[in-house]
Design a protein around this motif. Structure first.
Motif, PDB file in Angstrom:
ATOM      1  N   GLN A   1     -33.755   1.197  98.290  1.00 57.58           N
ATOM      2  CA  GLN A   1     -32.650   0.251  98.308  1.00 57.58           C
ATOM      3  C   GLN A   1     -31.269   0.914  98.362  1.00 57.58           C
ATOM      4  OE1 GLN A   1     -33.234  -2.792  95.411  1.00 57.58           O
ATOM      5  NE2 GLN A   1     -31.078  -2.799  94.847  1.00 57.58           N
ATOM      6  N   TRP A   2     -31.009   1.884  97.482  1.00 54.91           N
ATOM      7  CA  TRP A   2     -29.643   2.376  97.340  1.00 54.91           C
ATOM      8  C   TRP A   2     -29.145   3.200  98.525  1.00 54.91           C
ATOM      9  CZ3 TRP A   2     -26.394  -0.182  94.755  1.00 54.91           C
ATOM     10  CH2 TRP A   2     -26.859  -1.006  93.724  1.00 54.91           C
ATOM     11  N   PRO A   3     -29.960   4.117  99.004  1.00 57.49           N
ATOM     12  CA  PRO A   3     -29.465   4.864 100.175  1.00 57.49           C
ATOM     13  C   PRO A   3     -29.138   3.935 101.355  1.00 57.49           C
ATOM     14  CG  PRO A   3     -31.393   5.936  99.254  1.00 57.49           C
ATOM     15  CD  PRO A   3     -31.247   4.645  98.517  1.00 57.49           C
ATOM     16  N   VAL A   4     -29.942   2.912 101.555  1.00 53.37           N
ATOM     17  CA  VAL A   4     -29.698   2.020 102.691  1.00 53.37           C
ATOM     18  C   VAL A   4     -28.395   1.237 102.477  1.00 53.37           C
ATOM     19  CG1 VAL A   4     -30.557   0.019 103.981  1.00 53.37           C
ATOM     20  CG2 VAL A   4     -32.141   1.821 103.259  1.00 53.37           C
ATOM     21  N   ARG A   5     -28.253   0.687 101.278  1.00 54.92           N
ATOM     22  CA  ARG A   5     -27.017  -0.028 100.931  1.00 54.92           C
ATOM     23  C   ARG A   5     -25.784   0.838 101.189  1.00 54.92           C
ATOM     24  NH1 ARG A   5     -25.613  -3.790  97.010  1.00 54.92           N
ATOM     25  NH2 ARG A   5     -27.326  -5.086  96.441  1.00 54.92           N
ATOM     26  N   GLU A   6     -25.896   2.071 100.703  1.00 52.97           N
ATOM     27  CA  GLU A   6     -24.794   3.016 100.786  1.00 52.97           C
ATOM     28  C   GLU A   6     -24.389   3.256 102.253  1.00 52.97           C
ATOM     29  OE1 GLU A   6     -21.935   5.260  99.319  1.00 52.97           O
ATOM     30  OE2 GLU A   6     -23.178   3.782  98.302  1.00 52.97           O
ATOM     31  N   VAL A   7     -25.395   3.476 103.094  1.00 55.60           N
ATOM     32  CA  VAL A   7     -25.109   3.762 104.508  1.00 55.60           C
ATOM     33  C   VAL A   7     -24.522   2.524 105.204  1.00 55.60           C
ATOM     34  CG1 VAL A   7     -26.092   4.505 106.703  1.00 55.60           C
ATOM     35  CG2 VAL A   7     -26.910   5.514 104.591  1.00 55.60           C
ATOM     36  N   VAL A   8     -25.032   1.362 104.870  1.00 55.94           N
ATOM     37  CA  VAL A   8     -24.494   0.142 105.483  1.00 55.94           C
ATOM     38  C   VAL A   8     -23.039  -0.030 105.055  1.00 55.94           C
ATOM     39  CG1 VAL A   8     -24.623  -2.382 105.557  1.00 55.94           C
ATOM     40  CG2 VAL A   8     -26.715  -1.013 105.699  1.00 55.94           C
ATOM     41  N   ARG A   9     -22.773   0.205 103.776  1.00 56.08           N
ATOM     42  CA  ARG A   9     -21.408   0.044 103.281  1.00 56.08           C
ATOM     43  C   ARG A   9     -20.460   1.001 104.025  1.00 56.08           C
ATOM     44  NH1 ARG A   9     -18.099   1.960 100.064  1.00 56.08           N
ATOM     45  NH2 ARG A   9     -19.405   3.734  99.475  1.00 56.08           N
ATOM     46  N   LYS A  10     -20.972   2.220 104.204  1.00 60.12           N
ATOM     47  CA  LYS A  10     -20.120   3.241 104.805  1.00 60.12           C
ATOM     48  C   LYS A  10     -19.898   3.013 106.302  1.00 60.12           C
ATOM     49  CE  LYS A  10     -20.183   8.275 105.234  1.00 60.12           C
ATOM     50  NZ  LYS A  10     -21.098   9.395 105.064  1.00 60.12           N
ATOM     51  N   TYR A  11     -20.933   2.642 107.003  1.00 57.22           N
ATOM     52  CA  TYR A  11     -20.845   2.635 108.470  1.00 57.22           C
ATOM     53  C   TYR A  11     -20.782   1.258 109.115  1.00 57.22           C
ATOM     54  CZ  TYR A  11     -22.103   7.576 108.560  1.00 57.22           C
ATOM     55  OH  TYR A  11     -22.122   8.927 108.410  1.00 57.22           O
ATOM     56  N   SER A  12     -21.245   0.236 108.425  1.00 52.46           N
ATOM     57  CA  SER A  12     -21.442  -1.022 109.155  1.00 52.46           C
ATOM     58  C   SER A  12     -20.870  -2.234 108.459  1.00 52.46           C
ATOM     59  CB  SER A  12     -22.936  -1.238 109.413  1.00 52.46           C
ATOM     60  OG  SER A  12     -23.469  -0.132 110.097  1.00 52.46           O
ATOM     61  N   ASP A  13     -19.970  -2.007 107.516  1.00 47.38           N
ATOM     62  CA  ASP A  13     -19.455  -3.138 106.741  1.00 47.38           C
ATOM     63  C   ASP A  13     -18.825  -4.216 107.629  1.00 47.38           C
ATOM     64  OD1 ASP A  13     -18.789  -4.453 104.278  1.00 47.38           O
ATOM     65  OD2 ASP A  13     -16.710  -4.008 104.822  1.00 47.38           O
ATOM     66  N   TYR A  14     -18.137  -3.785 108.698  1.00 46.44           N
ATOM     67  CA  TYR A  14     -17.378  -4.727 109.524  1.00 46.44           C
ATOM     68  C   TYR A  14     -18.257  -5.446 110.537  1.00 46.44           C
ATOM     69  CZ  TYR A  14     -18.467  -0.812 112.103  1.00 46.44           C
ATOM     70  OH  TYR A  14     -19.222   0.154 112.627  1.00 46.44           O
ATOM     71  N   VAL A  15     -19.553  -5.123 110.617  1.00 48.31           N
ATOM     72  CA  VAL A  15     -20.391  -5.766 111.642  1.00 48.31           C
ATOM     73  C   VAL A  15     -20.264  -7.268 111.480  1.00 48.31           C
ATOM     74  CG1 VAL A  15     -22.768  -6.156 112.400  1.00 48.31           C
ATOM     75  CG2 VAL A  15     -21.966  -3.844 111.897  1.00 48.31           C
ATOM     76  N   ARG A  16     -20.056  -7.974 112.612  1.00 50.50           N
ATOM     77  CA  ARG A  16     -19.673  -9.380 112.505  1.00 50.50           C
ATOM     78  C   ARG A  16     -20.824 -10.324 112.206  1.00 50.50           C
ATOM     79  NH1 ARG A  16     -19.470  -6.329 116.497  1.00 50.50           N
ATOM     80  NH2 ARG A  16     -20.502  -6.816 118.435  1.00 50.50           N
ATOM     81  N   TRP A  17     -22.041  -9.831 112.188  1.00 53.07           N
ATOM     82  CA  TRP A  17     -23.177 -10.668 111.797  1.00 53.07           C
ATOM     83  C   TRP A  17     -23.662 -10.200 110.429  1.00 53.07           C
ATOM     84  CZ3 TRP A  17     -23.174 -14.568 114.870  1.00 53.07           C
ATOM     85  CH2 TRP A  17     -22.737 -14.404 116.194  1.00 53.07           C
ATOM     86  N   PRO A  18     -24.198 -11.128 109.620  1.00 55.19           N
ATOM     87  CA  PRO A  18     -24.672 -10.690 108.297  1.00 55.19           C
ATOM     88  C   PRO A  18     -25.825  -9.685 108.403  1.00 55.19           C
ATOM     89  CG  PRO A  18     -25.096 -13.052 108.661  1.00 55.19           C
ATOM     90  CD  PRO A  18     -24.308 -12.574 109.832  1.00 55.19           C
ATOM     91  N   ILE A  19     -25.745  -8.647 107.593  1.00 55.09           N
ATOM     92  CA  ILE A  19     -26.847  -7.689 107.498  1.00 55.09           C
ATOM     93  C   ILE A  19     -27.499  -7.955 106.149  1.00 55.09           C
ATOM     94  CG2 ILE A  19     -27.481  -5.250 107.454  1.00 55.09           C
ATOM     95  CD1 ILE A  19     -24.746  -4.701 108.827  1.00 55.09           C
ATOM     96  N   ARG A  20     -28.751  -8.406 106.190  1.00 55.57           N
ATOM     97  CA  ARG A  20     -29.378  -8.841 104.942  1.00 55.57           C
ATOM     98  C   ARG A  20     -30.518  -7.917 104.551  1.00 55.57           C
ATOM     99  NH1 ARG A  20     -28.074 -13.658 103.224  1.00 55.57           N
ATOM    100  NH2 ARG A  20     -30.148 -14.297 102.542  1.00 55.57           N
ATOM    101  N   MET A  21     -30.718  -7.817 103.242  1.00 52.53           N
ATOM    102  CA  MET A  21     -31.814  -6.972 102.757  1.00 52.53           C
ATOM    103  C   MET A  21     -32.327  -7.558 101.452  1.00 52.53           C
ATOM    104  SD  MET A  21     -31.825  -2.859 102.279  1.00 52.53           S
ATOM    105  CE  MET A  21     -30.941  -2.694 100.738  1.00 52.53           C
TER     106      MET A  21
END
Ligand code: ADP
Length: 631
Positions: free
Chosen positions: A189-209
Motif C-alpha cells: 500500500q504505502w510505496p504505491v501511495r507514495e509514488v502516486v502522490r509524487k508523480y500523478s497527483d494532478y491526473v484529472r481522473w480519480p486514481i483509486r486503490m
C-alpha cells in the motif's frame, strides 16, 4: 486453450528501445507508474471524447476512473482503466511495434556503440515499456469500447509476446505487472501511495486503490481516491509547486528531462481560456521534419485532440502543453476549428504567451544548470536557441504579425565575439556612422570568419553577423531591416561604406588607373564573370566574387543546388583589390596569355575562399604548378 495462443516477435527496434528504457532508467524505476497511469488517463480522455457523440459507449460503466489493484501474495500490481481499450490488432500494433516512424528510423540509423548511450532515452520518451523496469512479465488484457471481444497480450520482454483471447468484465484495459523480487514493494500500500502522490497527483481522473484501515481491533479495507483529480491547469498558480509542474510535463510528454521553462495563464472575460505551455529542454531528433506539435486541446476539461495545429502554429511545434477553452463547442471537429473565430483567438493567445515566455528568458542573465551531467553557468534562452532556434526562425516567414517580436529573439554568431548575439545587441554596438547591419553566409563558422568579403568591414571596426544555417539568409531577406537598419550582405552588390570625399575620389582614381587592366581581365574571364571592378571590400586578399545586389547570393545558390534544385549558372562580379601586390603586378603585364592565366588564378582563388570549387580544378592545379615551377 493453448491452440489459440499466437506468438509474435517484437519489431527489432522495440527490443532496442526496451533495453534502452530498462537500462537507462533503472535507478528511477518508480517512473513506471507515472507512465502507465498517464496512458490510462489518455485512454479515458479518448473514451470521454468519443462518448460525446456516441452515448452508448459509456453504457452503465459511467464513473470514469483508474484503479490500482495490489496482490501481495501473488506479487502483482494491476493498473486498470475503463477507458477506450484496445482491439487485438491495436494490442499488436501499439505494444509490439514502434508506431512513430521517426523513432524507428533513428534507431535504425544508430551504431551499436551509439545505442549504448543512455542519454538517448530523452529522445524516445519513456512510455509503456517502462513496465519492465519493475516486472519480469507483463499481461495486458483489454476490451475495446463497443466491442465484445477481449484480448490478452503477454510478454517477458525476451524478444516476443503472446496474444490470446482473454477475459474481462467491462471495457478498458488491465495492465498486470508480475513484479520482480526486488520490486515487490510495489504490491504494498504505502510505496504505491507514495509514488502516486509524487508523480500523478494532478491526473484529472480519480486514481483509486483499496487500502487497509484499522478501526479498533478490526482491520477493514475500503476504496480510496489517492489523487486530488483536478486538472492541474485549472488550479491557481500560487497553489502549485515547480515539482508539480515538472511532473505534469513529464507525464504529458513522456519526456525524461525536466522542462526548460513554462507559462501558465488564464484569460477571463468574453472568452475564457486556460493554458499551460512548456518549453522542453531537449529537442526530439526528428523535430525539423516533424510537422506535428504537442499542444493538446481541451474543452471544459474534456480532452478533444492532440497536436491541434489550429491552435499552435507549426513553427511552435516544439511546445508541449494544454489549452482548455470554455467557449468552443464540445463536439468541435477539425473542420469547425479551422473556421471558428474562437480558434483564432486561442492561437493568438498561444503565440503571444509563448513569445512573452521567450522574451522573458531572453532577458534573463546566467543561471546555474546541469548540462551533460555538469553544473554550468548558462543562459536558459541560449539553451533553448541551441535546441529549437531552427524551428522558431520559420515563424519569421510564416507569421507576419509576430515578425518584429521574433526578429528580436533571433540569435546569430558574430565577428565581435564567440557565442550567440541578438540583433538588439548588435544595433546597440554599431558605431554612429554605420548605417547597416552586415552579414556574411558560409557553410561553416571558420569559413564565415575567414571570408574575404568582410575584411574591410572588420578593419573599420564594423561587426559582421556570421551565418551558417542555410535558412538564415532567407530570414534576413524576409526581415529586410531591424530597428530601421537594413541588412546588407557583405557578398552582394556594392558595399557603399561611408566614405569621405577624399576616399571617394581615391577610389575613382584607382578605377580609372586600373581601367585598361580590368577590361583585359574581363575579356580573359568572359565566360565566368559579368564585370571586373576595383573594390574597397578587401584589405588582405587580392580578389573576391560578389553577387548582384538583388536576387539570391552565391551561398544561397549553393544551398539550393545541394538540395537538388537545378539553377542556371549566374555570372558574378569579380572585384580586385587595387592595393594588393599581385593585382598591381597586372598593370605591368604585357603578355596577354600570362595575364589570362593570372586572371583565372585570381578567379579560382576567390571561389576557393568561399568554399566552392574552381570551374576547372585540373586547370587550376596546372596553373599553380607552373607558377611554382618558375620560382
Ligand atoms: P505513447 O503513449 O508515447 O504513444 P506507449 O508505449 O506508452 O507510447 O504506448 C503505446 C500506445 O499503446 C499508446 O499510444 C496507446 O495507443 C496504447 N496504450 C497504452 N496503454 C493504453 C491503455 N491503458 N489503454 C488504451 N491504449 C493504451
Amino acid at each position: 486453450m493453448s491452440s489459440s495462443v499466437e506468438k509474435h516477435v517484437f519489431q527489432a527496434e522495440v527490443n532496442e528501445v526496451l533495453s534502452l528504457v530498462v537500462n537507462s532508467l533503472y535507478s528511477h524505476r518508480e517512473v513506471f507508474l507515472r507512465e502507465l497511469i498517464s496512458n490510462a488517463a489518455d485512454a479515458i480522455d479518448l473514451l470521454n471524447f468519443r462518448a460525446l457523440t456516441d452515448h452508448h459507449l459509456l453504457g452503465d460503466d459511467q464513473e470514469l476512473r483508474i484503479e490500482l489493484v495490489r496482490d501481495e501474495q501473488a506479487r502483482t500490481l494491476t493498473i486498470r482503466d475503463n477507458g477506450i481499450g484496445m482491439s487485438r490488432d491495436e494490442l499488436i500494433a501499439n505494444l509490439g511495434t514502434i508506431a512513430r516512424s521517426g523513432s524507428k528510423k533513428l534507431m535504425q540509423s544508430l551504431t551499436a556503440e551509439q545505442k549504448k548511450d543512455l542519454s538517448l532515452i530523452g529522445q524516445f520518451g519513456v512510455g509503456f515499456y517502462s513496465a519492465f523496469l519493475v516486472a519480469d512479465s507483463v499481461t495486458v488484457t483489454s476490451r475495446k469500447a463497443g466491442s465484445d471481444e477481449v484480448w490478452t497480450w503477454q510478454s517477458e520482454a525476451k524478444g516476443d509476446f503472446e496474444i490470446r483471447p482473454g477475459e474481462r468484465r467491462g471495457r478498458g484495459t488491465d495492465v498486470v505487472l508480475h513484479l520482480k523480487e526486488e520490486a515487490k514493494d510495489y504490491a504494498e500500500q504505502w510505496p504505491v501511495r507514495e509514488v502516486v502522490r509524487k508523480y500523478s497527483d494532478y491526473v484529472r481522473w480519480p486514481i483509486r486503490m483499496e487500502v487497509e484501515r484499522t478501526e479498533g481491533d478490526a482491520k477493514q479495507t475500503e476504496w480510496q481516491t489517492l489523487n486530488s483529480a483536478r486538472a492541474l491547469w485549472t488550479r491557481p498558480k500560487a497553489e502549485l509547486t515547480d515539482a508539480q509542474y515538472q511532473e505534469f510535463y513529464k507525464s504529458l510528454s513522456h519526456d525524461w528531462h525536466e522542462p526548460l521553462a513554462w507559462t501558465h495563464w488564464k484569460v477571463e472575460g468574453t472568452q475564457e481560456l486556460a493554458g499551460l505551455l512548456f518549453l522542453p529542454a531537449v529537442a526530439p531528433f526528428d523535430l525539423v521534419e516533424r510537422r506535428k506539435g504537442g499542444v493538446r486541446l481541451f474543452v471544459k476539461r474534456v480532452f478533444i485532440m492532440d497536436d491541434a495545429q489550429e491552435i499552435a502554429p507549426e513553427w511552435l511545434r516544439f511546445l508541449r502543453g494544454v489549452v482548455d477553452s470554455e467557449d468552443l463547442p464540445l463536439n468541435v471537429s477539425r473542420e469547425i476549428l479551422q473556421k471558428d473565430a474562437t480558434t483564432r483567438f486561442i492561437k493568438k493567445q498561444v503565440v503571444g504567451k509563448t513569445l512573452s515566455l521567450l522574451e522573458e528568458l531572453a532577458g534573463e542573465g546566467e543561471t546555474e544548470r546541469e548540462v551533460d551531467g555538469e553544473k554550468k553557468k548558462v543562459r536558459r534562452y541560449e539553451l533553448f536557441w541551441d535546441e529549437f532556434g531552427r524551428v522558431l526562425k520559420e515563424g519569421v516567414y510564416h507569421d507576419l504579425e509576430s515578425r518584429d517580436r521574433l526578429a528580436a529573439l533571433l540569435r546569430f554568431h558574430s565577428s565581435a565575439a564567440d557565442g550567440w548575439h541578438g540583433l538588439k545587441d548588435y544595433a546597440g554596438r554599431m558605431p554612429a556612422e554605420q548605417k547597416s547591419i552586415y552579414f556574411v553566409a558560409a557553410d561553416s563558422l571558420p569559413a564565415a570568419k575567414a571570408s574575404p568579403h568582410i575584411e574591410a568591414l572588420r578593419k573599420r571596426g564594423y561587426e559582421v553577423l556570421l551565418m551558417t544555417d542555410p535558412i538564415d539568409e532567407w530570414i534576413v531577406d524576409a526581415l529586410r531591416e531591424f530597428d530601421g537598419k537594413p541588412f546588407v550582405s557583405a557578398a552582394k552588390g556594392a558595399l557603399d561604406l561611408p566614405a569621405t570625399d577624399a576616399e571617394k575620389q581615391a577610389k575613382e582614381e584607382k578605377q580609372k588607373h586600373f581601367g585598361p587592366v580590368l577590361e583585359r581581365v574581363q575579356k580573359a574571364l568572359d565566360a565566368h564573370v559579368k564585370t571586373v571592378r576595383v573594390t574597397d571590400r578587401l584589405t588582405d586578399s587580392p580578389a573576391c566574387l560578389v553577387s548582384d545586389e538583388h536576387g539570391i547570393s552565391a551561398h544561397q545558390e549553393r544551398v539550393l543546388r545541394d538540395a537538388g534544385h537545378a539553377l542556371p549558372d549566374k555570372k558574378r562580379i569579380l572585384e580586385l583589390n587595387p592595393d594588393h601586390a599581385v593585382v598591381k603586378k597586372l598593370l605591368a603585364m604585357d603578355d596577354e596569355a600570362q595575364l589570362a592565366d593570372w586572371a583565372a588564378l585570381l578567379h579560382d582563388q576567390a571561389l576557393l575562399a568561399e568554399g566552392a570549387l574552381p570551374p576547372d580544378p585540373a586547370a587550376f592545379g596546372r596553373r599553380v604548378a607552373a607558377l611554382m615551377g618558375r620560382l
